[in-house]
Design an enzyme around this catalytic site. Structure first.
Site, PDB file in Angstrom:
ATOM      1  N   GLY A 201       0.934  -1.151   0.081  1.00 57.69           N
ATOM      2  CA  GLY A 201       0.022   0.090   0.003  1.00 57.69           C
ATOM      3  C   GLY A 201       0.831   1.356   0.038  1.00 57.69           C
TER       4      GLY A 201
ATOM      5  N   TYR B  12       4.066  -3.242   2.450  1.00 63.79           N
ATOM      6  CA  TYR B  12       3.321  -2.538   3.497  1.00 63.79           C
ATOM      7  C   TYR B  12       2.760  -3.435   4.492  1.00 63.79           C
ATOM      8  CZ  TYR B  12       0.204   0.713   6.267  1.00 63.79           C
ATOM      9  OH  TYR B  12      -0.406   1.385   7.059  1.00 63.79           O
TER      10      TYR B  12
ATOM     11  N   HIS C 158       7.898  -7.311  -3.643  1.00 66.70           N
ATOM     12  CA  HIS C 158       6.614  -7.610  -4.190  1.00 66.70           C
ATOM     13  C   HIS C 158       6.533  -8.894  -5.137  1.00 66.70           C
ATOM     14  CE1 HIS C 158       4.319  -3.906  -3.455  1.00 66.70           C
ATOM     15  NE2 HIS C 158       5.378  -3.202  -3.352  1.00 66.70           N
TER      16      HIS C 158
ATOM     17  N   GLU D 295       4.417 -10.676  -6.194  1.00 64.89           N
ATOM     18  CA  GLU D 295       3.052 -10.691  -7.220  1.00 64.89           C
ATOM     19  C   GLU D 295       3.563  -9.845  -8.709  1.00 64.89           C
ATOM     20  OE1 GLU D 295       3.346  -8.387  -4.721  1.00 64.89           O
ATOM     21  OE2 GLU D 295       2.416  -6.691  -5.000  1.00 64.89           O
TER      22      GLU D 295
ATOM     23  N   ASP E 197     -17.181 -11.984 -21.996  1.00 63.02           N
ATOM     24  CA  ASP E 197     -17.855 -12.141 -20.849  1.00 63.02           C
ATOM     25  C   ASP E 197     -19.372 -12.547 -20.717  1.00 63.02           C
ATOM     26  OD1 ASP E 197     -15.624 -10.977 -20.011  1.00 63.02           O
ATOM     27  OD2 ASP E 197     -16.375  -9.187 -19.524  1.00 63.02           O
TER      28      ASP E 197
ATOM     29  N   LYS F 111     -10.689 -12.129 -15.900  1.00 62.52           N
ATOM     30  CA  LYS F 111     -10.792 -12.158 -17.179  1.00 62.52           C
ATOM     31  C   LYS F 111     -10.034 -13.368 -17.776  1.00 62.52           C
ATOM     32  CE  LYS F 111     -12.202  -9.668 -20.912  1.00 62.52           C
ATOM     33  NZ  LYS F 111     -13.497  -8.853 -20.790  1.00 62.52           N
TER      34      LYS F 111
END
Ligand code: XMP
Length: 527
Positions: free
Chosen positions: A61, A89, A176, A178, A234, A382
């Protein structure tokens, strides 16, 4: 909209401390085969416990933990006995809450940084190279690990760059994991989920389909269901899923507003119907839309007209279907919508900190429709939706399709929309799409709007003569979520081929230009 646990799977909860990290972390956790959802950092320990999480991941964050008003976590969360991983964070919040120290030492790290394992790296980093490239973005740092924690890695500027408490199954990394720039990032997440927390790798499209089919059957029973197909991914996948669950209780409606790309109607009417067996009603509303758009150049007005006409066309067919169903004594009670998880989260359903964006539903259906919604993709991202579409055997052209705005080519013509102009744009767009696919670039591109500057003309020369034609703009962008984007650096030879083909094959176009603007400041669409 209230956030709810919508699968029988117990989730890994990603606690959102702001910025855009939580979404990405949730996706990476799912890529590791474990179901995950996002909760705001304001959730209390009781609220978190009520969701029955199998693990927690505290996100990064933008704040500083010791600032006044910095986002915190209910300390009782650490007493729930749930395995927890803190990231950036979240790592600092964990350290501070559990009695460690966080300080601003004046040593900042941004971007690619070398991290060195301390000892064997423990269960989190074990088996990875002693030195690795990690992605950092922090000003503060953990200056002292809490008691009971072992330091697992450090960098030049950060002594405590990763830590772990094996007994409690608490871990944290300053970097990070990710983001793809962290060399072993996904491995760190997998080690936490599978090895430390002992979670199985069993969240995949096959079991999502089985679970959703059961859920839809339970919701719908023997009721009739209506679905609006837009030609996009979608609505195609949500409709196919509902069809898989309730068969002919479903009827799909496809409105051809004349603003579609080349081949789209055929793909839906022929290939999609062939692969799903769905009952489809196509409404040919091309003339109606074109005459409603005549003489209009203002983009907002165009959007309004298209939205209004869409509703009218839908209401007309809906009235017919309702009358038919009523005559058979079996009213239509349900409407399928292809709402995705990011729509839910962005609309404020999943987190208190994410940006609020009103999401566009399938072509903007009327709000006062008296239907109960069936939204089988509400928990999915998605790429997961695409995987399900493939698993259901939908045509590759539909499953792989780039995001396409509801108002279609109507907003990709800058200026008035006419039949001739639509034809020009459709041809140019088909060439660009074909060449990008041929060059194997679909995976790198989020979407590539092709835009006709209908109100602009410039001089050119072709054959022996002077021309006075329109420019076509190529707008290839790379993005994670369309909120921000960068222009895609396409190979020159591919651009050259697209340009040559468009100027040779499309009457009225004598220039092709490339948009090299990021978002912000530009938007993805031109309009
Ligand atoms: P912008 O142009 O705002 O686009 O950067 C962000 C994303 O949204 C898509 N878009 C739309 N999608 N109805 C939709 O369903 C719309 O009216 C609409 N307008 C923009 C755009 O293609 C991009 O992916």
């Amino acid at each position: 909209m209230t956030e709810q646990t919508e699968t029988s799977q117990r989730p890994v909860l990603v606690v959102d401390f702001g910025a855009q990290y939580a979404q990405l972390i949730a996706r990476r956790v799912r890529e590791a085969g474990v179901y995950s959802e996002i909760v705001p950092h304001t959730a209390t320990a009781a609220e978190i416990a009520a969701k029955g999480p199998v693990a927690l991941v505290l996100s990064g964050g933008p704040s500083s933990v010791y600032e006044e008003g910095a986002p915190r976590l209910d300390p009782a969360v650490f007493d729930l006995g749930v395995p927890t991983l803190g990231i950036c964070y979240g790592f600092q919040v964990m350290a501070q809450t559990l009695g460690g120290e966080v300080a601003n030492t004046g040593l900042r790290e941004y971007g690619a940084t070398d991290a060195a394992l301390t000892g064997d790296g423990g269960v989190l980093l074990g088996g990875q190279p002693a030195e690795q490239n990690v992605w950092m973005s922090h000003g503060d740092q953990v200056s002292k690990a809490p008691e009971g924690f072992e330091v697992l890695a450090s960098t030049g500027a950060t002594k405590v760059a990763a830590f772990g408490n094996y007994e409690k199954c608490f871990y944290g990394v300053q970097w990070h994991p990710e983001v793809k720039h962290s060399d072993y990032g996904q491995k760190v997440l997998e080690n936490f989920l599978h090895k430390a927390a002992g979670l199985a790798n069993d969240w995949n499209s096959g079991n999502v389909i089985a679970e959703q089919v059961a859920r839809i059957r339970e919701q719908v029973g023997t009721g009739r269901v209506l679905s609006a197909l837009s030609g996009g991914v979608d609505s195609a996948v949500s409709t196919a899923l509902v069809h898989e669950a309730v068969g002919d209780q479903l009827v799909a409606v496809f409105i051809d507003h004349g603003l579609l790309r080349k081949g789209e109607r055929e793909q839906v009417e022929q290939d999609y119907v062939a692969s799903t067996g769905v009952r489809l009603i196509t409404v040919d509303a091309r003339e109606t839309f074109l005459s409603a758009l005549a003489g209009v150049s203002d983009p907002e007005q165009k959007r309004k007209i298209i939205g209004r006409e869409f509703i009218r066309a839908f209401e007309k067919v809906q009235a017919d279907l309702i009358a038919e169903a009523a005559a058979e004594g079996d009213p239509i009670r349900f409407l399928v919508q292809g709402t995705l998880y990011p729509d839910v989260v962005e609309s404020g359903g999943g987190t208190g900190t994410a940006n609020i964006k009103s999401h566009h539903n399938v072509g903007g259906l009327p709000e006062d429709l008296q239907f109960e919604l069936v939204e089988p993709l509400r928990t999915l991202f998605k790429d997961e939706v695409r995987a399900i579409g493939r698993e259901l055997g939908l045509p590759a052209e539909i499953v792989g399709r780039q995001p396409f705005p509801g108002p279609g080519l109507g907003i990709r013509i800058v200026g008035e929309v006419t039949a001739d102009r639509l034809e020009i744009l459709r041809e140019a767009d088909a060439i660009a799409r074909f060449e990008l696919t041929q060059a194997g670039l679909d995976g790198e591109i989020w979407q590539c709007p092709v835009v006709l500057l209908a109100d602009v003309r410039s001089v050119g020369v072709q054959g022996d003569g002077r021309t006075y034609g329109h420019p076509i703009v190529l707008r290839p962008v790379s993005s994670e979520d369309a909120m921000t984007a960068d222009w895609t650096r396409l190979p020159y030879d591919v651009l050259s081929k697209i340009s040559n083909r468009i100027t040779n094959e499309v009457r009225e176009v004598n220039r092709v230009v490339l948009d090299v603007t990021s978002k912000p400041p530009g938007t993805i669409e031109w309009e």
